[in-house]
Design a protein around this motif. Structure first.
Motif, PDB file in Angstrom:
ATOM      1  N   ASP A  28       3.893  41.666  -5.530  1.00 35.86           N
ATOM      2  CA  ASP A  28       2.509  41.982  -5.891  1.00 35.86           C
ATOM      3  C   ASP A  28       2.068  43.329  -5.334  1.00 35.86           C
ATOM      4  O   ASP A  28       0.949  43.489  -4.860  1.00 35.86           O
ATOM      5  N   GLY A  29       2.966  44.300  -5.320  1.00 38.57           N
ATOM      6  CA  GLY A  29       2.647  45.651  -4.872  1.00 38.57           C
ATOM      7  C   GLY A  29       2.640  45.846  -3.371  1.00 38.57           C
ATOM      8  O   GLY A  29       2.305  46.915  -2.886  1.00 38.57           O
ATOM      9  N   LYS A  30       3.009  44.825  -2.606  1.00 37.61           N
ATOM     10  CA  LYS A  30       3.016  44.924  -1.143  1.00 37.61           C
ATOM     11  C   LYS A  30       4.414  44.632  -0.624  1.00 37.61           C
ATOM     12  O   LYS A  30       5.112  43.759  -1.136  1.00 37.61           O
ATOM     13  N   GLU A  31       4.809  45.356   0.412  1.00 31.16           N
ATOM     14  CA  GLU A  31       6.107  45.134   1.049  1.00 31.16           C
ATOM     15  C   GLU A  31       6.052  43.839   1.856  1.00 31.16           C
ATOM     16  O   GLU A  31       5.150  43.629   2.661  1.00 31.16           O
ATOM     17  N   VAL A  32       7.010  42.941   1.621  1.00 25.92           N
ATOM     18  CA  VAL A  32       7.065  41.664   2.332  1.00 25.92           C
ATOM     19  C   VAL A  32       8.334  41.634   3.175  1.00 25.92           C
ATOM     20  O   VAL A  32       9.439  41.757   2.651  1.00 25.92           O
ATOM     21  N   LYS A  33       8.168  41.463   4.492  1.00 25.72           N
ATOM     22  CA  LYS A  33       9.301  41.336   5.405  1.00 25.72           C
ATOM     23  C   LYS A  33       9.469  39.845   5.712  1.00 25.72           C
ATOM     24  O   LYS A  33       8.508  39.160   6.064  1.00 25.72           O
ATOM     25  N   MET A  34      10.678  39.347   5.550  1.00 26.22           N
ATOM     26  CA  MET A  34      10.926  37.925   5.793  1.00 26.22           C
ATOM     27  C   MET A  34      11.012  37.666   7.297  1.00 26.22           C
ATOM     28  O   MET A  34      11.796  38.298   8.004  1.00 26.22           O
ATOM     29  N   GLU A  35      10.187  36.746   7.760  1.00 32.16           N
ATOM     30  CA  GLU A  35      10.103  36.414   9.187  1.00 32.16           C
ATOM     31  C   GLU A  35      10.962  35.204   9.556  1.00 32.16           C
ATOM     32  O   GLU A  35      11.127  34.916  10.725  1.00 32.16           O
ATOM     33  N   LEU A  36      11.468  34.493   8.563  1.00 33.61           N
ATOM     34  CA  LEU A  36      12.196  33.248   8.808  1.00 33.61           C
ATOM     35  C   LEU A  36      13.682  33.435   8.618  1.00 33.61           C
ATOM     36  O   LEU A  36      14.126  34.365   7.947  1.00 33.61           O
TER      37      LEU A  36
END
Length: 94
Positions: free
Chosen positions: A50-58
């Motif tokens: 959705d246009g945002k950088e997502v870093k996986m925390e799990l």
């Protein structure tokens, strides 16, 4: 068969709750609450969602607390899994 989630999705397997109360009363399936604690079995790569950088925390093996009715439940090879977004996970159990 393996499940590989896409984007910010996480695959979890619910951890079963106890079937008896502390006082020894056996609960029928209809009286049990839907479990909220699960174990992570697969994690997507993250990336732009959705246009945002997502870093996986799990990571695989983490125990998590998730929203009560979040995700999509699937059955694969006789096992039940839930696929949900990382944002539907409320906390890690440490």
């Amino acid at each position: 068969m393996n499940i590989k989630p896409l984007a910010d999705r996480v695959v979890v397997k619910m951890i079963e709750t106890e079937e008896t109360t502390k006082s020894g009363i056996v609960l029928p399936d209809s009286a049990k609450e839907k479990p909220q604690v699960a174990e992570v079995v697969a994690v997507g790569p993250g990336g732009v969602v959705d246009g945002k950088e997502v870093k996986m925390e799990l990571k695989v093996g983490d125990k998590v607390i998730m929203s009560k009715y979040a995700g999509t439940e699937i059955k694969l090879d006789g096992e039940e899994y839930t696929i949900l977004r990382q944002s539907d996970i409320l906390a890690k159990v440490v």
